[in-house]
Design an enzyme around this catalytic site. Structure first.
Site, PDB file in Angstrom:
ATOM      1  N   SER A 137       0.820  -1.195   0.000  1.00  0.00           N
ATOM      2  CA  SER A 137       0.000   0.000   0.000  1.00  0.00           C
ATOM      3  C   SER A 137       0.867   1.263   0.000  1.00  0.00           C
ATOM      4  O   SER A 137       1.571   1.513  -0.982  1.00  0.00           O
ATOM      5  CB  SER A 137      -0.973  -0.040   1.187  1.00  0.00           C
ATOM      6  N   ASP A 154     -10.029  -4.640  -4.694  1.00  0.00           N
ATOM      7  CA  ASP A 154      -9.456  -3.811  -3.635  1.00  0.00           C
ATOM      8  C   ASP A 154     -10.338  -2.574  -3.436  1.00  0.00           C
ATOM      9  O   ASP A 154     -10.456  -1.748  -4.339  1.00  0.00           O
ATOM     10  CB  ASP A 154      -8.039  -3.388  -4.021  1.00  0.00           C
ATOM     11  N   HIS A 207      -7.931  -5.505  -0.203  1.00  0.00           N
ATOM     12  CA  HIS A 207      -6.713  -4.781   0.167  1.00  0.00           C
ATOM     13  C   HIS A 207      -5.918  -5.610   1.166  1.00  0.00           C
ATOM     14  O   HIS A 207      -5.912  -5.347   2.372  1.00  0.00           O
ATOM     15  CB  HIS A 207      -7.070  -3.415   0.750  1.00  0.00           C
TER      16      HIS A 207
END
Length: 231
Positions: free
Chosen positions: A121, A175, A209
């Site tokens: 991320s 995601d 995610h």
């Protein structure tokens, strides 16, 4: 050099010959990804690999109403798309931190080609930016659920040191945080504009995610190939 805050896992066989540096995401810490060391050290191929999981500082995060959280740079909005609002200087400052961690390993005797940088991320955004900015060529990069918000600045500052360095980019097609389209945009930017020539973009169906066993399995093989690891 000032002390660099990180969770560090020593190589099981000394002296260490390889180093893997992994940057966490927003609100996390180095401990959040330190499981990767245990996971990889089950494989004898990684017996001479040192693991470093840096800790981000605590900063106010705009999209959290300026609440304090661990972060490598500010996030103005959760769309991750508006370059005009991006924390350019904060991102570049943290890319400097990436460089400092790589330099630390070089100073400890690890050759640059035996060092890999990756992240998840926000940490993946750092790994991507570092591929354009690091002043030396390293062994490889990986980006898990990553994005890029500072395209214009990167084009002004980029060098050609890592154009041939392998990049692994994994992204889930469901995601809800860093949208799949943001991953695609990053892939297109770094291959077409920055000029990375050895960029693998892996799509994981149904993944949100996070990571998945399949992604980790493919990442492990990628790391082995980059660092020339054999049992």
């Amino acid at each position: 050099m000032a002390s660099l805050s990180a969770v560090r896992v020593a190589a099981r066989s000394q002296p260490a010959e390889k180093a893997l540096i992994v940057f966490h995401g927003l609100g996390d810490s180095g401990h959040g990804w330190s499981f990767l060391a245990d996971y990889l050290q089950r494989d004898p191929s990684f017996r001479s690999t040192r693991f470093i999981f840096p800790n981000a500082p605590t900063i106010p995060i705009s999209c959290y109403s300026n609440m304090q959280a661990t972060g490598w740079f500010d996030i103005p909005d959760m769309g991750f798309s508006q370059e005009m609002k991006a924390d350019v200087e904060g991102t570049l400052r943290s890319v400097g931190t990436v460089q400092a961690f790589v330099q630390e390993q070089i100073d400890k005797g690890i050759r640059p080609e035996n060092i890999m940088v990756g992240g998840f991320s926000q940490g993946a955004a750092l790994a991507l930016a570092a591929s354009a900015l690091l002043p030396f060529k390293i062994g490889g990069f990986f980006c898990l659920s990553g994005f890029c918000q500072i395209q214009s600045r990167l084009m002004q500052l980029k060098n050609n040191n890592n154009l041939e360095t392998p990049m692994f980019h994994g992204h889930g097609d469901e995601d809800p945080i860093v949208w799949f389209s943001r991953g695609q945009e990053a892939y297109e930017f770094f291959t077409r504009e920055v000029g990375l020539r050895n960029y693998e973009f892996h799509v994981y169906k149904g993944m949100e995610h996070s990571s998945s066993p399949k992604e980790l399995q493919e990442l492990v093989q990628f790391i082995k190939n980059c660092l020339h690891l054999n049992n």
